[in-house]
Scaffold this motif. Sequence first.
Motif, PDB file in Angstrom:
ATOM      1  N   UNK A  75       0.824  -1.212   0.000  1.00 15.97           N
ATOM      2  CA  UNK A  75       0.000   0.000   0.000  1.00 15.97           C
ATOM      3  C   UNK A  75       0.857   1.260   0.000  1.00 15.97           C
ATOM      4  N   UNK A  76       1.919   1.272   0.808  1.00 15.21           N
ATOM      5  CA  UNK A  76       2.762   2.466   0.916  1.00 15.21           C
ATOM      6  C   UNK A  76       3.570   2.667  -0.358  1.00 15.21           C
ATOM      7  N   UNK A  77       4.154   1.593  -0.888  1.00 20.21           N
ATOM      8  CA  UNK A  77       4.949   1.726  -2.113  1.00 20.21           C
ATOM      9  C   UNK A  77       4.085   2.192  -3.276  1.00 20.21           C
ATOM     10  N   UNK A  78       2.836   1.783  -3.281  1.00 20.51           N
ATOM     11  CA  UNK A  78       1.920   2.241  -4.319  1.00 20.51           C
ATOM     12  C   UNK A  78       1.717   3.756  -4.241  1.00 20.51           C
ATOM     13  N   UNK A  86      12.605   6.317  -4.104  1.00 24.24           N
ATOM     14  CA  UNK A  86      11.805   5.296  -3.424  1.00 24.24           C
ATOM     15  C   UNK A  86      11.617   4.132  -4.378  1.00 24.24           C
ATOM     16  N   UNK A  87      11.954   2.937  -3.925  1.00 22.87           N
ATOM     17  CA  UNK A  87      11.868   1.754  -4.775  1.00 22.87           C
ATOM     18  C   UNK A  87      10.445   1.579  -5.292  1.00 22.87           C
ATOM     19  N   UNK A  88      10.315   1.426  -6.592  1.00 26.08           N
ATOM     20  CA  UNK A  88       8.990   1.340  -7.216  1.00 26.08           C
ATOM     21  C   UNK A  88       8.473  -0.092  -7.220  1.00 26.08           C
ATOM     22  N   UNK A  89       7.178  -0.216  -7.032  1.00 26.86           N
ATOM     23  CA  UNK A  89       6.514  -1.496  -7.196  1.00 26.86           C
ATOM     24  C   UNK A  89       5.702  -1.422  -8.485  1.00 26.86           C
ATOM     25  N   UNK A  90       5.925  -2.379  -9.382  1.00 25.08           N
ATOM     26  CA  UNK A  90       5.295  -2.350 -10.690  1.00 25.08           C
ATOM     27  C   UNK A  90       3.997  -3.148 -10.733  1.00 25.08           C
ATOM     28  N   UNK A 145       3.144   9.804   5.654  1.00 23.16           N
ATOM     29  CA  UNK A 145       3.667   8.489   5.999  1.00 23.16           C
ATOM     30  C   UNK A 145       5.064   8.585   6.603  1.00 23.16           C
ATOM     31  N   UNK A 146       5.324   7.742   7.593  1.00 24.26           N
ATOM     32  CA  UNK A 146       6.652   7.630   8.196  1.00 24.26           C
ATOM     33  C   UNK A 146       7.181   6.230   7.922  1.00 24.26           C
ATOM     34  N   UNK A 147       8.482   6.114   7.666  1.00 21.95           N
ATOM     35  CA  UNK A 147       9.064   4.822   7.323  1.00 21.95           C
ATOM     36  C   UNK A 147       9.239   3.936   8.556  1.00 21.95           C
ATOM     37  N   UNK A 166      13.763   1.346   0.546  1.00 18.46           N
ATOM     38  CA  UNK A 166      12.934   0.151   0.388  1.00 18.46           C
ATOM     39  C   UNK A 166      12.403  -0.318   1.739  1.00 18.46           C
ATOM     40  N   UNK A 167      11.689  -1.428   1.710  1.00 20.83           N
ATOM     41  CA  UNK A 167      11.185  -2.114   2.901  1.00 20.83           C
ATOM     42  C   UNK A 167      10.286  -1.221   3.750  1.00 20.83           C
ATOM     43  N   UNK A 168       9.070  -1.032   3.273  1.00 24.62           N
ATOM     44  CA  UNK A 168       8.095  -0.201   3.971  1.00 24.62           C
ATOM     45  C   UNK A 168       7.160  -1.027   4.845  1.00 24.62           C
ATOM     46  N   UNK A 169       7.589  -2.235   5.232  1.00 24.81           N
ATOM     47  CA  UNK A 169       6.728  -3.113   6.015  1.00 24.81           C
ATOM     48  C   UNK A 169       6.381  -2.592   7.395  1.00 24.81           C
ATOM     49  N   UNK A 170       7.199  -1.711   7.963  1.00 25.72           N
ATOM     50  CA  UNK A 170       6.920  -1.154   9.285  1.00 25.72           C
ATOM     51  C   UNK A 170       6.446   0.293   9.206  1.00 25.72           C
ATOM     52  N   UNK A 171       6.203   0.785   8.004  1.00 21.87           N
ATOM     53  CA  UNK A 171       5.825   2.182   7.836  1.00 21.87           C
ATOM     54  C   UNK A 171       4.420   2.435   8.368  1.00 21.87           C
ATOM     55  N   UNK A 172       4.137   3.702   8.608  1.00 26.09           N
ATOM     56  CA  UNK A 172       2.843   4.099   9.163  1.00 26.09           C
ATOM     57  C   UNK A 172       2.052   4.879   8.131  1.00 26.09           C
TER      58      UNK A 172
END
Length: 440
Positions: A75-78, A86-90, A145-147, A166-172
Amino acid sequence: MEASAPLTPTNHSVGKNCAVVMGKYQLGRLLGRGSFAKVYKATSMADGSSVAIKVIEKSRPMTTLMEPQIMREVAVMKRLRSHPNILKIHEVMATKTRIFLVMELASGGELFTKVRRQGRISEGAARRYFQQLVDALRFCHENGMAHRDIKPQNLLLDKSNVLKVSDFGLSALPEQLRKDGLLHTSCGTPSYTAPEVLYRRGYDGAKADAWSCGVVLFVLLAGYIPFDDTNLVGLYKKINSRDYRFPEWISKPARSLIHRLLDPNPATRMSLDTVGETAWFKRTLGPSNRSDSCPAAFLLQDNSLQKECELAAVSSMNAFDIISLSSGLNLSGLLETPDHQSAGKRFTSSANFEAISDKMREVGGRYGYSLEKGKGGSFSLDKGRVALAVEVYEITKSLFMVDVKVVGGGGAAAVFEESHWGGWRDGLQEIVLSWHNYVM
């Protein structure tokens, strides 16, 4: 969209030992692996472009625990995909057994690897990476958003040596803010985490990211982390007391910047906006990295996954549960106990020793445990052949860490884990700031 054979070996056009993902991507070499996923280099069969594909096995038990983190990352990478740092998600694809995250390829690897290989990097190179990091995080913060897990392992480099966060799994996400406008979940990697995050009384995610940036800049210039201790309690004490030393080769302007970022008080800590106005930061700074170009369409092949990714609020795990699963962090030296016949929990609290012992005696009494006094900051709660050994450590005057260890033979620890921890957690909740497990 379901596919009966998501990873299909083929004998034509892609090579004997290669596999094709859902008829669209040719998998190449393995780039890395974590606790619940593997990342491969891959080639688009449509245009020959190179990408990275994270393959997540749904069948693994850990995937269920990490699902909120995966959904948050997507959701955040989108939302942030338009920024060049910021690493893109395709694309995201899913089957009954796997999730495939198709992302931009950062062929230069982790910045952490570069620092480890060179020992440290020059101040000019560190400044260029730091400028890109700050610009990317300011973009995140402007979008609410915060990383919350900034560290060199999560900073990648592309083939042109451009930094990619990268790695936005813990982002808010913005929707995670409470009515007070603050975040309350303990989050991050201990050596890089701002001290206020431990308290869970509410913190500004942008200020927490600023602290992590200060640690990263120190690592780039010094070649090692500023706060280091084999004991987690000792580490927290050093962080709260600003206990670190600069190596002689770091310039005074860089020292001043790091010192103002590593301020334990978030109210007086330098913000990233202020960082951007300093003379040291502005030196050799080129045009803004921001891009107004429209990124490629974001595709989701699985409607149920799309629905999950679009949820505004996603549940989050306690950070101390998550960081022990991180492939980039080995907490064994911090969390292991020498008594391998015991198991336990650890929690932080703002209550003092007397209040903690009184509360644990109260809760233990419900289950037939009696309090036995110990020495210093220790005591035990006994019930026949099973006992809870408790150690209380003072990190600051208003923050304590409590180790609760189950001691006993005959599988007592496993039985206690399965049958009793839930009741203890509920009973102690009013004095607990955050829980996490021992790594055994």
